[in-house]
Design a protein around this motif. Sequence first.
Motif, PDB file in Angstrom:
ATOM      1  N   GLU A 140      41.957  71.741  46.751  1.00  0.00           N
ATOM      2  CA  GLU A 140      41.086  72.023  46.579  1.00  0.00           C
ATOM      3  C   GLU A 140      40.268  70.303  46.067  1.00  0.00           C
ATOM      4  OE1 GLU A 140      39.665  73.362  42.966  1.00  0.00           O
ATOM      5  OE2 GLU A 140      40.017  75.395  43.696  1.00  0.00           O
ATOM      6  N   SER A 172      28.222  61.395  32.601  1.00  0.00           N
ATOM      7  CA  SER A 172      28.031  61.297  34.044  1.00  0.00           C
ATOM      8  C   SER A 172      28.421  59.684  33.834  1.00  0.00           C
ATOM      9  CB  SER A 172      26.770  61.546  34.611  1.00  0.00           C
ATOM     10  OG  SER A 172      25.659  60.138  34.020  1.00  0.00           O
ATOM     11  N   ASP A 215      34.997  62.672  39.509  1.00  0.00           N
ATOM     12  CA  ASP A 215      34.643  63.851  39.995  1.00  0.00           C
ATOM     13  C   ASP A 215      33.209  63.744  40.737  1.00  0.00           C
ATOM     14  OD1 ASP A 215      33.641  65.617  38.228  1.00  0.00           O
ATOM     15  OD2 ASP A 215      35.191  65.757  37.809  1.00  0.00           O
ATOM     16  N   LYS A 216      32.792  64.972  41.446  1.00  0.00           N
ATOM     17  CA  LYS A 216      31.581  65.386  42.127  1.00  0.00           C
ATOM     18  C   LYS A 216      30.609  65.448  41.528  1.00  0.00           C
ATOM     19  CE  LYS A 216      31.102  64.052  46.904  1.00  0.00           C
ATOM     20  NZ  LYS A 216      29.851  63.146  47.048  1.00  0.00           N
ATOM     21  N   THR A 217      31.109  66.584  40.132  1.00  0.00           N
ATOM     22  CA  THR A 217      29.941  66.394  39.239  1.00  0.00           C
ATOM     23  C   THR A 217      29.430  65.485  38.215  1.00  0.00           C
ATOM     24  OG1 THR A 217      31.338  67.544  37.502  1.00  0.00           O
ATOM     25  CG2 THR A 217      30.699  69.053  39.142  1.00  0.00           C
ATOM     26  N   ARG A 218      29.968  64.677  38.497  1.00  0.00           N
ATOM     27  CA  ARG A 218      29.958  63.567  36.995  1.00  0.00           C
ATOM     28  C   ARG A 218      29.851  62.373  38.180  1.00  0.00           C
ATOM     29  NH1 ARG A 218      34.911  65.002  35.204  1.00  0.00           N
ATOM     30  NH2 ARG A 218      34.886  66.008  33.334  1.00  0.00           N
ATOM     31  N   GLN A 219      29.405  62.227  38.967  1.00  0.00           N
ATOM     32  CA  GLN A 219      28.361  61.048  39.985  1.00  0.00           C
ATOM     33  C   GLN A 219      27.604  60.521  39.741  1.00  0.00           C
ATOM     34  OE1 GLN A 219      30.097  61.400  44.023  1.00  0.00           O
ATOM     35  NE2 GLN A 219      32.308  60.611  43.395  1.00  0.00           N
ATOM     36  N   SER A 250      23.395  61.907  37.601  1.00  0.00           N
ATOM     37  CA  SER A 250      22.930  62.130  36.563  1.00  0.00           C
ATOM     38  C   SER A 250      22.162  63.441  36.813  1.00  0.00           C
ATOM     39  CB  SER A 250      21.453  61.380  35.647  1.00  0.00           C
ATOM     40  OG  SER A 250      21.699  61.673  34.880  1.00  0.00           O
ATOM     41  N   GLN A 251      22.646  64.287  36.200  1.00  0.00           N
ATOM     42  CA  GLN A 251      22.519  66.268  36.502  1.00  0.00           C
ATOM     43  C   GLN A 251      20.722  66.420  35.256  1.00  0.00           C
ATOM     44  OE1 GLN A 251      23.472  68.003  38.680  1.00  0.00           O
ATOM     45  NE2 GLN A 251      24.953  66.047  38.673  1.00  0.00           N
ATOM     46  N   SER A 263      23.202  59.284  44.836  1.00  0.00           N
ATOM     47  CA  SER A 263      25.207  59.939  45.019  1.00  0.00           C
ATOM     48  C   SER A 263      25.482  59.007  44.077  1.00  0.00           C
ATOM     49  CB  SER A 263      24.524  59.066  46.540  1.00  0.00           C
ATOM     50  OG  SER A 263      24.567  57.947  46.789  1.00  0.00           O
ATOM     51  N   GLN A 300      37.271  60.404  44.352  1.00  0.00           N
ATOM     52  CA  GLN A 300      36.765  61.380  43.787  1.00  0.00           C
ATOM     53  C   GLN A 300      38.512  61.992  43.213  1.00  0.00           C
ATOM     54  OE1 GLN A 300      35.285  65.672  44.179  1.00  0.00           O
ATOM     55  NE2 GLN A 300      34.798  64.523  46.608  1.00  0.00           N
TER      56      GLN A 300
END
Length: 572
Positions: A40, A385, A424-428, A430-431, A447, A471
């Motif tokens: 992964e 993030s 990693d991608k999930t933290r790059q 703000s969600q 991004s 990552q």
Amino acid sequence: MAGAAREVLTLQLGHFAGFVGAHWWNQQDAALGRLAGDKELPGELCPDVLYRAGQTLQGQETYTPRLILMDLKGSLSSLKQEGGLYQDKHLDAAIAWQGKLTTHKEELQAKNPFLQNLLSAEGVMSSDGVWRVQAFPNGKGLPSFTKAFSPTPKSLIPPEGSIKVWSDFIHVQLHPRSICIIQKYNHDGEAGRLEGFGQGESLLRDPTYLEELEDRLHFYVEECDYLQGFQVLCDLHDGFSGLGAKATELLQDEYAGRGILTWGLLPGPYTLGEPQKNFYRLFNTALGLVNIAAHSSLVCPLSLGGGLGLRPEPPVTFPHLRYDVTLPYHSSALLATALDTITVPYRLCSSQISMVHLADMLSFSGRKVVTAGASIPFPVAPGHSLPDTLAQFGGIIPWTPLSACGEPSGTRCYAQSVVLRGVDKTRQISQLSPGTSPSSPLHACTSGEEVLAQYLQQLQPGVLSSSQLLQSPCRVVPPYPRFFSSRLNQQGLILDSTHNGTVETIPVLTTLCSSSLLHRALSRLAGELANLDLRRWASFLAAGVEQDDMEETIQELHNLAQCYKNGDSLIN
């Protein structure tokens, strides 16, 4: 050149360079093992840049560092100069003498328990005396012990008292052409030491050592399809500064157009109680910087000490580390970790940035000396993030200086290369929930690359910045020192409470910068030299350095300092 590895040949010159290099190669090996075991994780870095494929006499495939390492007699401990991969006890040289033979066999030093445990985790010694290594699942390379490290057995954590030389903890198998021992000088003892710049220079005027180095260079270079250049790890504080100056001159003459990035290494700290050692350190550092800069694409001093001059300065600190700066095993680990991230731009699988491009971006207008900085680990908290983390810094520089040139506050940055890894991608980004307004411009970015670029522009407006976001984190499994705060979890993230597990990876942020800070640092170095009465140090001059050489060095330091005098983009 798409898909082709742009090879780099590494030179390690000196014993502290050996410490840094041992950690460096251990971390590369740990990363290789991680890639083999984790499908992964993205393959962002190309290992072929640093490694070469080969084959032993028994047909065993190998994957060894593309490395030439020079050190002094007595520095190898139990490590064999020819390495262990290509040995074959059945291949004995033919002896023409028919008379009586007397065999003198030197007693081998026993491996420390740590290395014995490591080797037992990696492979076995077969009955025919040949080391049989475990292969990677992809059929390539040396084994990695990393998959056996969850949780980490205590036997695989080296006792700090057992680490005397770099060969006590390097676990990467080296090619027989890698290690070159200088028998003329001793690593230990008071006599026969390589102390002065002139002694190091004279080594490569000796045909024996010059031809030895040239042969090894040709061996590695001729098998490269696209050699982008050389990375040179060189001790600046002793006679290896002179050897590094001659080595980089040789590289420049023989391989014109290739990149030569030199990392000038200085162990720390030092005390006022050793005047001769301190003055030699000052002379060697100044002569080394000037002469190596003349033959390199770029040179960067690296040290955890606070200054290049005679006055001892406090060592740098990191908020989440409890390291001992007096232990080379500790300080070299941090410098290796910084280098592992700083050098990312010319080791990426996808990037078109080469060593030459990186050097050209930073060294315009004669600014061939640069400084480094790092945040180890980069302080990311679970649930936060990258925009959250960067916003917390405000206008404060997020990295710690690593070049013994002082604090960058109030100086001006001209150009910089920044690398952040381990996010990693999930933290790059703000969600944000639909309809939620971003709390800052960073939180509006789409991004991770845009977040980092915009942050650098806010921090230092108008500066020429190149940034990379990866990552993959930095691997810090044993024999990396266990000096992390108890508030770090296994992935190196910052927790609110203590954590009992072992840190295996960390996010790291680094910068390589050309700034007006160097005007101050180089000017001070020149001033200290000018104020010394060199006649008091006749022993240093007797080693091959003339009074005129020192005066020329002082002038060249002033000339270099002038290149950094003016500019814009004030660093807060």
